[in-house]
Design a protein around this motif. Sequence first.
Motif, short mmCIF file in Angstrom:
data_model
loop_
_atom_site.label_atom_id
_atom_site.label_comp_id
_atom_site.label_asym_id
_atom_site.label_seq_id
_atom_site.Cartn_x
_atom_site.Cartn_y
_atom_site.Cartn_z
N MET A 1 4.26 56.81 -11.10
CA MET A 1 3.20 55.88 -10.81
C MET A 1 1.92 56.69 -10.66
N SER A 2 0.88 56.26 -11.31
CA SER A 2 -0.36 57.04 -11.24
C SER A 2 -1.57 56.12 -11.05
N ARG A 3 -1.64 55.56 -9.88
CA ARG A 3 -2.82 54.79 -9.52
C ARG A 3 -3.54 55.54 -8.43
N ARG A 4 -4.85 55.39 -8.39
CA ARG A 4 -5.66 56.13 -7.40
C ARG A 4 -5.37 55.69 -5.96
N ASP A 5 -4.98 54.46 -5.78
CA ASP A 5 -4.75 53.98 -4.43
C ASP A 5 -3.34 54.31 -3.90
N LEU A 6 -2.45 54.84 -4.76
CA LEU A 6 -1.09 55.21 -4.35
C LEU A 6 -0.92 56.72 -4.40
N LYS A 7 -0.05 57.23 -3.53
CA LYS A 7 0.30 58.64 -3.60
C LYS A 7 1.20 58.83 -4.82
N PRO A 8 1.23 60.05 -5.39
CA PRO A 8 2.07 60.28 -6.57
C PRO A 8 3.53 59.94 -6.26
N ALA A 9 4.16 59.19 -7.18
CA ALA A 9 5.54 58.75 -6.97
C ALA A 9 6.17 58.44 -8.32
N TYR A 10 7.51 58.37 -8.30
CA TYR A 10 8.27 57.99 -9.50
C TYR A 10 8.84 56.60 -9.28
N THR A 11 8.81 55.78 -10.32
CA THR A 11 9.36 54.43 -10.25
C THR A 11 10.79 54.46 -10.75
N CYS A 12 11.63 53.72 -10.10
CA CYS A 12 13.05 53.66 -10.46
C CYS A 12 13.22 52.92 -11.78
N GLY A 13 14.02 53.47 -12.68
CA GLY A 13 14.27 52.84 -13.98
C GLY A 13 15.02 51.53 -13.83
N THR A 14 15.92 51.46 -12.85
CA THR A 14 16.67 50.23 -12.62
C THR A 14 15.72 49.12 -12.16
N TYR A 15 14.73 49.46 -11.38
CA TYR A 15 13.75 48.48 -10.93
C TYR A 15 13.00 47.90 -12.14
N GLY A 22 18.07 45.04 -8.70
CA GLY A 22 18.69 46.31 -9.06
C GLY A 22 18.33 47.43 -8.12
N CYS A 23 17.13 47.40 -7.53
CA CYS A 23 16.69 48.49 -6.66
C CYS A 23 15.65 47.95 -5.70
N THR A 24 15.93 48.00 -4.43
CA THR A 24 15.01 47.42 -3.45
C THR A 24 13.86 48.34 -3.13
N SER A 25 14.07 49.68 -3.20
CA SER A 25 12.97 50.56 -2.84
C SER A 25 12.08 50.87 -4.04
N HIS A 26 12.51 50.70 -5.21
CA HIS A 26 11.87 50.78 -6.51
C HIS A 26 10.97 51.99 -6.79
N HIS A 27 10.77 52.88 -5.83
CA HIS A 27 10.02 54.11 -6.15
C HIS A 27 10.31 55.17 -5.09
N ILE A 28 10.01 56.40 -5.47
CA ILE A 28 10.15 57.51 -4.53
C ILE A 28 8.92 58.40 -4.69
N LEU A 33 10.83 63.52 -3.19
CA LEU A 33 11.74 63.95 -4.24
C LEU A 33 11.80 65.48 -4.29
N ASP A 34 10.65 66.14 -4.18
CA ASP A 34 10.62 67.61 -4.15
C ASP A 34 11.44 68.15 -2.98
N GLU A 35 11.30 67.53 -1.83
CA GLU A 35 12.04 67.97 -0.64
C GLU A 35 13.55 67.85 -0.86
N ILE A 36 13.99 66.73 -1.43
CA ILE A 36 15.41 66.51 -1.69
C ILE A 36 15.93 67.53 -2.73
N VAL A 37 15.19 67.73 -3.80
CA VAL A 37 15.61 68.66 -4.85
C VAL A 37 15.66 70.09 -4.31
N LYS A 38 14.66 70.49 -3.53
CA LYS A 38 14.66 71.84 -2.95
C LYS A 38 15.83 72.03 -2.00
#
Length: 134
Positions: A1-15, A22-28, A33-38
């Motif tokens: 997601m790349s809007r100026r009013d939102l922090k950088p995030a990824y949208t769920c493909g299932t959403y 399919g997905c209630t939280s629909h983005h991360i 995500l970096d914290e989880i991957v690290k």
Amino acid sequence: MSRRDLKPAYTCGTYHRQGRAGCTSHHIRVDKLDEIVKGYVALVRENSAAMVERLNADLAREEEDVAETERSAANLEEVLADLQEELKATKRQRVRDIMKHPDQEAILEEPYDEPESDLPLKMENIPPAANCSG
């Protein structure tokens, strides 16, 4: 997601495909995500260190096993050579005794028959890796 009013995030493909069903939280968010991957990479690194230590120990034991096998093969080759020499010596002695006492050949044959029949059996029982010369 790349809007100026939102922090950088990824949208769920299932959403995107199924919506909120399919997905209630629909983005991360990217930072989450970096914290989880690290954290996952750190966990893999910790477990792989133990695995590498185990593999190195196995390799060291394998080198010792190879050295032991080589020593065993050398010992078996020596035993085989000794048995071959013993058989040759027994046959030579038999011939000498018969040459000295040709009239007692039947009596002299008996003490040599058993060792001369046992030695080839002992040589056959030596594994083929060591029995490469004969």
